[in-house]
Write a protein that holds these residues in place. Structure first.
Motif, PDB file in Angstrom:
ATOM      1  N   VAL A   1       0.835  -1.202   0.000  1.00  0.00           N
ATOM      2  CA  VAL A   1       0.000   0.000   0.000  1.00  0.00           C
ATOM      3  C   VAL A   1       0.873   1.256   0.000  1.00  0.00           C
ATOM      4  CG1 VAL A   1      -1.689   1.336   1.313  1.00  0.00           C
ATOM      5  CG2 VAL A   1      -1.951  -1.139   1.101  1.00  0.00           C
ATOM      6  N   VAL A   2       1.881   1.288   0.879  1.00  0.00           N
ATOM      7  CA  VAL A   2       2.704   2.503   0.970  1.00  0.00           C
ATOM      8  C   VAL A   2       3.699   2.613  -0.178  1.00  0.00           C
ATOM      9  CG1 VAL A   2       2.480   2.600   3.476  1.00  0.00           C
ATOM     10  CG2 VAL A   2       4.424   1.401   2.483  1.00  0.00           C
ATOM     11  N   MET A   3       3.939   1.498  -0.893  1.00  0.00           N
ATOM     12  CA  MET A   3       4.815   1.561  -2.065  1.00  0.00           C
ATOM     13  C   MET A   3       4.067   1.952  -3.334  1.00  0.00           C
ATOM     14  SD  MET A   3       7.324  -1.740  -1.659  1.00  0.00           S
ATOM     15  CE  MET A   3       7.919  -1.622  -3.344  1.00  0.00           C
ATOM     16  N   SER A   4       2.745   1.904  -3.301  1.00  0.00           N
ATOM     17  CA  SER A   4       1.974   2.236  -4.496  1.00  0.00           C
ATOM     18  C   SER A   4       2.060   3.737  -4.779  1.00  0.00           C
ATOM     19  CB  SER A   4       0.511   1.819  -4.332  1.00  0.00           C
ATOM     20  OG  SER A   4      -0.064   2.477  -3.218  1.00  0.00           O
ATOM     21  N   GLU A   5       2.009   4.071  -6.052  1.00  0.00           N
ATOM     22  CA  GLU A   5       2.176   5.465  -6.454  1.00  0.00           C
ATOM     23  C   GLU A   5       1.039   6.348  -5.954  1.00  0.00           C
ATOM     24  OE1 GLU A   5       3.361   6.271 -10.481  1.00  0.00           O
ATOM     25  OE2 GLU A   5       4.141   4.255 -10.732  1.00  0.00           O
ATOM     26  N   GLY A   6      -0.164   5.818  -5.892  1.00  0.00           N
ATOM     27  CA  GLY A   6      -1.301   6.615  -5.472  1.00  0.00           C
ATOM     28  C   GLY A   6      -1.283   7.005  -4.009  1.00  0.00           C
ATOM     29  N   TRP A   7      -0.456   6.341  -3.205  1.00  0.00           N
ATOM     30  CA  TRP A   7      -0.411   6.629  -1.772  1.00  0.00           C
ATOM     31  C   TRP A   7       0.335   7.922  -1.478  1.00  0.00           C
ATOM     32  CZ3 TRP A   7      -2.921   4.682   2.274  1.00  0.00           C
ATOM     33  CH2 TRP A   7      -2.444   4.950   3.562  1.00  0.00           C
ATOM     34  N   TRP A   8       1.296   8.273  -2.336  1.00  0.00           N
ATOM     35  CA  TRP A   8       2.178   9.402  -2.060  1.00  0.00           C
ATOM     36  C   TRP A   8       1.796  10.622  -2.893  1.00  0.00           C
ATOM     37  CZ3 TRP A   8       5.473   9.181   1.929  1.00  0.00           C
ATOM     38  CH2 TRP A   8       5.807   7.921   2.418  1.00  0.00           C
ATOM     39  N   ARG A   9       1.917  11.765  -2.259  1.00  0.00           N
ATOM     40  CA  ARG A   9       1.747  13.027  -2.964  1.00  0.00           C
ATOM     41  C   ARG A   9       3.060  13.497  -3.579  1.00  0.00           C
ATOM     42  NH1 ARG A   9      -3.657  13.526  -3.703  1.00  0.00           N
ATOM     43  NH2 ARG A   9      -4.805  13.418  -1.740  1.00  0.00           N
ATOM     44  N   SER A  10       4.190  13.084  -2.979  1.00  0.00           N
ATOM     45  CA  SER A  10       5.509  13.506  -3.473  1.00  0.00           C
ATOM     46  C   SER A  10       6.248  12.323  -4.064  1.00  0.00           C
ATOM     47  CB  SER A  10       6.341  14.111  -2.340  1.00  0.00           C
ATOM     48  OG  SER A  10       6.666  13.126  -1.380  1.00  0.00           O
ATOM     49  N   ARG A  11       7.006  12.578  -5.117  1.00  0.00           N
ATOM     50  CA  ARG A  11       7.804  11.538  -5.766  1.00  0.00           C
ATOM     51  C   ARG A  11       8.925  11.060  -4.856  1.00  0.00           C
ATOM     52  NH1 ARG A  11       6.960   8.285 -10.253  1.00  0.00           N
ATOM     53  NH2 ARG A  11       8.949   7.693 -11.183  1.00  0.00           N
ATOM     54  N   ALA A  12       9.478  11.974  -4.050  1.00  0.00           N
ATOM     55  CA  ALA A  12      10.606  11.630  -3.184  1.00  0.00           C
ATOM     56  C   ALA A  12      10.202  10.580  -2.150  1.00  0.00           C
ATOM     57  CB  ALA A  12      11.131  12.883  -2.492  1.00  0.00           C
ATOM     58  N   GLY A  13       9.009  10.734  -1.547  1.00  0.00           N
ATOM     59  CA  GLY A  13       8.554   9.753  -0.565  1.00  0.00           C
ATOM     60  C   GLY A  13       8.345   8.383  -1.174  1.00  0.00           C
ATOM     61  N   TRP A  14       7.803   8.351  -2.376  1.00  0.00           N
ATOM     62  CA  TRP A  14       7.576   7.077  -3.074  1.00  0.00           C
ATOM     63  C   TRP A  14       8.903   6.384  -3.378  1.00  0.00           C
ATOM     64  CZ3 TRP A  14       8.593   5.942  -8.417  1.00  0.00           C
ATOM     65  CH2 TRP A  14       8.096   4.706  -8.835  1.00  0.00           C
ATOM     66  N   LEU A  15       9.889   7.133  -3.886  1.00  0.00           N
ATOM     67  CA  LEU A  15      11.187   6.545  -4.217  1.00  0.00           C
ATOM     68  C   LEU A  15      11.902   6.053  -2.974  1.00  0.00           C
ATOM     69  CD1 LEU A  15      12.481   9.042  -6.946  1.00  0.00           C
ATOM     70  CD2 LEU A  15      11.799   6.665  -7.292  1.00  0.00           C
ATOM     71  N   THR A  16      11.808   6.810  -1.874  1.00  0.00           N
ATOM     72  CA  THR A  16      12.451   6.402  -0.626  1.00  0.00           C
ATOM     73  C   THR A  16      11.865   5.094  -0.114  1.00  0.00           C
ATOM     74  OG1 THR A  16      12.849   8.724  -0.056  1.00  0.00           O
ATOM     75  CG2 THR A  16      12.986   7.119   1.729  1.00  0.00           C
ATOM     76  N   THR A  17      10.559   4.971  -0.185  1.00  0.00           N
ATOM     77  CA  THR A  17       9.896   3.745   0.279  1.00  0.00           C
ATOM     78  C   THR A  17      10.289   2.546  -0.570  1.00  0.00           C
ATOM     79  OG1 THR A  17       8.015   5.095   0.973  1.00  0.00           O
ATOM     80  CG2 THR A  17       7.666   2.725   0.848  1.00  0.00           C
ATOM     81  N   ARG A  18      10.315   2.713  -1.877  1.00  0.00           N
ATOM     82  CA  ARG A  18      10.689   1.605  -2.756  1.00  0.00           C
ATOM     83  C   ARG A  18      12.128   1.178  -2.511  1.00  0.00           C
ATOM     84  NH1 ARG A  18       6.935   0.374  -6.708  1.00  0.00           N
ATOM     85  NH2 ARG A  18       8.460  -0.899  -7.798  1.00  0.00           N
TER      86      ARG A  18
END
Length: 516
Positions: A86-103
């Motif tokens: 869920v937290v790795m999905s793109e729709g969960w994050w508003r910022s690209r940086a948070g998504w990349l950090t999680t992945r």
């Protein structure tokens, strides 16, 4: 026919890579004299397994232990995978940086093989049952999170976005807008993970965790082939049960779903009792002390020998993995076509020939299952009867094992493919081979290549498990440093494997994108 210059370039590069890898792995290999009679004796033992009451009772207990580690490890993996996906999905994050950090955070644990996790956890937790559970659950949880995130991302986001626009929070939008449409895929993949966990628990058992892997290892050391086959048949029965359950859940009735939920709850309870897992018995102060002591010995990482040798071992690991996947793809594809008979022609009687093909198909599926429940170290040790230690037995062991995995995945792709083009060719009088080449393969080659590339990513990590037989590459180096208790050099090898895994992931993703 490839559709773009990029796809053609990747096809040429893959062909060259396979040829170079196969030549480099085979070069310098030699046959070991006198090994054929031993292999013959092993094959004959398949018809006379040890069925004594004492050993059957021992095998049953070992089977329950292996199943317990598999079930509990899968539960941990699915829990991590669900929340991580869920937290790795793109729709969960508003910022690209948070998504990349999680992945990136989830990429690190899945880049390390479960056997390496087991070694690290043994140093920290000692001989606690949690070692086997966490060694499976942590890396598999990261892998599951990646797959679940991709399932979520590929699901149309319209309902979820509508809920968000209406003022719903991210959790509510996911629970009501996305989860109802992805949960069946989640359940299906969870059972695939259970199948993977079963194989992983066997490998961990060979490291001393217990269960069927330990029984398999001790039987092999004593050349007790009859006992080996008893253990392998036990693995086959458990694997068949898991596969049947997984198939039934693809289109389940409401009653079967309720029964499955109850069965899973019972399995978790029984598994916890079987291996006596309890987090309340852990001495956290002692764990912290051990972790600090291991970290002090491992940091900073040091080179096992020279940097040049590390690069050469890394290159050999890559070539072994490429050659292994080439072998696995050929064998797995061949067995998949045998395991998936073509559909009966409408309006024609099925007849004895059709029944014969279905029986051969069922036998092929059993062979594929037996091949993949037999761990790569066992295949490598068997191959050492006829081959001297080196890259070739390790490569073939990985290739044979992955042929069982790919064969199953290929067969599932063939089951769901549109058969109308092949039936049209059959009505036109085409030979069965022509029917397959022009009516089936063009429709499944994309999925076949995607599965092969995925298994290549996994094989890079699996190369460590054949290091025990001196197969070469980073797996051999890691095993040597482990037996020498050189933790700083082990950390260097693990980092090298992690870098290779990330590079292979990037290459694989680029190739898949070009071939779409």
């Amino acid at each position: 026919m490839t559709r773009s210059p990029s796809a053609r370039r990747w096809s040429v590069a893959v062909a060259i890579g396979i040829v170079v890898s196969c030549v480099s792995v085979v070069a310098g290999s030699a046959l070991a004299p006198g090994g054929i009679p031993t292999l013959t004796r092993f094959a004959r033992a398949a018809f006379s397994p040890d069925l004594s009451i004492a050993y059957l009772s021992r095998t049953l207990d070992a089977t329950l232990t292996t199943l317990a580690f598999s079930v509990l490890g899968t539960v941990v993996a699915v829990v991590i995978g669900f929340f991580g996906g869920v937290v790795m999905s793109e729709g969960w994050w508003r910022s690209r940086a948070g998504w990349l950090t999680t992945r990136l955070a989830f990429a690190l644990p899945r880049g390390v093989h479960e056997t390496v996790w087991a070694v690290a956890l043994l140093l920290v937790l000692g001989r606690d049952p949690l070692v086997g559970v966490l060694a499976i659950g942590l890396p598999f949880g990261a892998i599951t999170a990646k797959v679940y995130a991709e399932i979520i991302d590929e699901t149309p986001a319209g309902p979820s976005q509508a809920l968000r626009l209406a003022g719903a929070g991210a959790i509510a939008a996911f629970a009501y807008g996305t989860l109802p449409r992805v949960w069946k895929d989640f359940v299906s993949y969870a059972f695939y993970r259970l199948d993977c966990s079963l194989r992983a628990s066997v490998i961990l058992g060979m490291l001393g965790v217990g269960g069927l892997g330990f029984e398999l290892s001790t039987a092999f050391q004593g050349l007790a082939f009859e006992r080996m086959w008893t253990v392998m048949y036990a693995l086959l029965i458990v694997g068949l049960a898991c596969e049947w359950w997984s198939r039934k859940l693809r289109a389940p009735s409401r009653r079967f779903m309720r029964g499955s939920a109850i069965a899973i709850a019972v399995l978790v309870i029984v598994s916890t009792i079987q291996v006596r897992v309890s987090i309340f018995s852990l001495d956290f102060s002692r764990i912290a002390e051990r972790t600090t002591r291991v970290a002090q010995k491992a940091i900073p990482p040091t080179l096992p020998s020279t940097f040049t040798n590390l690069l050469l071992d890394s290159a050999l690991t890559v070539t072994m993995s490429i050659a292994a996947i080439a072998v696995a793809s050929l064998l797995g594809g061949f067995m998949a076509f045998i395991a998936t008979p073509p559909p009966a022609t409408p309006g024609r009687e099925r007849g004895a020939m059709r029944l014969c093909r279905e029986l051969i198909g069922a036998l092929a599926r059993v062979v594929l299952l037996l091949v993949r429940v037999t761990s790569p170290p066992v295949w490598a040790l068997l191959l050492l009867f006829v081959l001297f230690p080196g890259p070739l037995p390790g490569t073939l062991a990985l290739g044979i094992y992955n042929a069982g995995v790919l064969g199953r995945l290929y067969a599932e792709a063939l089951e769901t493919v549109d058969r109308r083009p092949s039936l049209a060719l059959r009505y036109a009088g085409a030979h069965r081979l022509i029917e397959a080449v022009y009516g089936v393969i063009p429709l499944v080659k994309g999925r076949f290549s995607a599965y092969s590339l995925y298994r290549w990513e996994v094989t890079i990590r699996e190369s460590v498990v054949v290091g025990v037989v001196g197969a070469g590459g980073l797996g051999r180096v890691l095993e040597a440093e482990r037996t020498a208790f050189d933790y700083s050099s082990m950390l260097t090898v693990v980092i090298a494997l992690l870098v290779l895994s990330i590079l292979v992931d990037l290459v694989s993703a680029s190739a898949r994108k070009a071939w779409r």
